[in-house]
Design an enzyme around this catalytic site. Structure first.
Site, PDB file in Angstrom:
ATOM      1  N   MET A 240     -71.171  64.845  36.213  1.00 52.07           N
ATOM      2  CA  MET A 240     -71.587  64.263  37.909  1.00 52.07           C
ATOM      3  C   MET A 240     -70.562  63.184  38.338  1.00 52.07           C
ATOM      4  SD  MET A 240     -75.606  63.122  36.692  1.00 52.07           S
ATOM      5  CE  MET A 240     -75.006  62.666  34.945  1.00 52.07           C
TER       6      MET A 240
ATOM      7  N   ILE B 138     -74.381  60.623  28.935  1.00 55.10           N
ATOM      8  CA  ILE B 138     -72.850  60.085  28.434  1.00 55.10           C
ATOM      9  C   ILE B 138     -72.276  59.453  29.470  1.00 55.10           C
ATOM     10  CG2 ILE B 138     -70.834  61.025  27.514  1.00 55.10           C
ATOM     11  CD1 ILE B 138     -72.285  63.428  26.608  1.00 55.10           C
TER      12      ILE B 138
ATOM     13  N   GLY C 277     -70.632  57.903  37.842  1.00 56.16           N
ATOM     14  CA  GLY C 277     -69.883  58.974  37.315  1.00 56.16           C
ATOM     15  C   GLY C 277     -70.009  59.295  35.814  1.00 56.16           C
ATOM     16  N   SER C 278     -70.508  60.316  35.422  1.00 53.38           N
ATOM     17  CA  SER C 278     -71.034  60.421  34.256  1.00 53.38           C
ATOM     18  C   SER C 278     -71.274  62.101  33.764  1.00 53.38           C
ATOM     19  CB  SER C 278     -72.477  59.859  33.875  1.00 53.38           C
ATOM     20  OG  SER C 278     -73.135  60.136  35.155  1.00 53.38           O
ATOM     21  N   ARG C 279     -72.207  62.327  32.720  1.00 51.70           N
ATOM     22  CA  ARG C 279     -71.996  63.495  32.260  1.00 51.70           C
ATOM     23  C   ARG C 279     -73.469  63.815  31.400  1.00 51.70           C
ATOM     24  NH1 ARG C 279     -67.605  66.344  28.288  1.00 51.70           N
ATOM     25  NH2 ARG C 279     -69.338  67.651  26.905  1.00 51.70           N
TER      26      ARG C 279
END
Length: 221
Positions: free
Chosen positions: A101, A159, A189-191
């Site tokens: 993301m 994450i 911002g991430s996953r």
């Protein structure tokens, strides 16, 4: 579309700062006749306000659940599809699907399937870039497992990335959850990783741009 509750304070503070900057901008440059610079900086303030607000947007989407369907838990891009050894909960091989993301994506997170929340655990960790191979195991993260009505379990992780500094989640073990209902939010911002049974039918490929509550990730067998 609505604004996520995690953004109320940040949006308020951000807009106050931007208004103060705009007032200062006006008095610094218009008085001495630098209207072009005032206009340019005003545009920058508008863009910053837009970026702050759009980060916390949550589009209104109606999801009609289908048996055994795994729905996408977040907006983003598929960056990993591979067989891995899952060492935290299953301790066996699973298919990992990772969705990155960017700061421009919607950052609300949604349950990929319906069922019983069997496991939810937060882990402190590093802040490697979200696409780093070790981010799944070394970064700050929260792991969840849902047991589907058919008995199969799906693991998924929030994450944190290099920019993300706060993972929020709203579910606990023992909760009965519905597919496409919101379970959490990651700031900036991430996953999201999905760890699926090996016989899962996968309907996405690396590079696909996916939408939370809209894109079908796959189907449990």
């Amino acid at each position: 579309m609505k604004l996520h509750r995690e953004g109320y304070l940040i949006i308020t503070i951000g807009l106050i700062i931007l208004i103060a900057i705009q007032v200062l901008n006006y008095y610094l440059w218009t008085i001495i006749g630098y209207w072009w610079l005032y206009a340019l900086l005003t545009l920058g303030v508008i863009v910053m306000a837009y970026l702050i607000i759009q980060f916390f947007r949550v589009p209104k989407i109606t999801y009609v659940e289908k048996t055994n369907e795994i729905i996408c838990p977040a907006d983003g891009k598929v960056v990993v599809i591979e067989e891995v050894e899952e060492t935290e909960y299953f301790k066996d091989k699973r298919i990992q699907i990772s969705i990155f993301m960017s700061p421009l994506n919607v950052h609300a997170n949604f349950n990929p399937i319906s069922g019983l929340m069997k496991y939810a655990k937060y882990h402190k960790g590093l802040f490697l870039v979200a696409w780093h191979p070790k981010s799944s195991t070394d970064n700050e993260r929260t792991t969840f497992v849902i047991e589907h009505e058919g008995g199969k379990e799906v693991l998924f992780r929030q994450i944190a990335g290099a920019v993300a500094r706060r993972i929020c989640y709203y579910v606990q073990p023992g909760d009965k959850v519905k597919a496409a209902e919101e379970f959490g939010f990651i700031k900036f911002g991430s996953r999201i990783d999905l760890l699926l049974p090996l016989d899962t039918k996968i309907d996405v490929k690396i590079g696909d741009v996916v939408k939370g509550r809209i894109t079908k990730i796959g189907e449990l067998k």
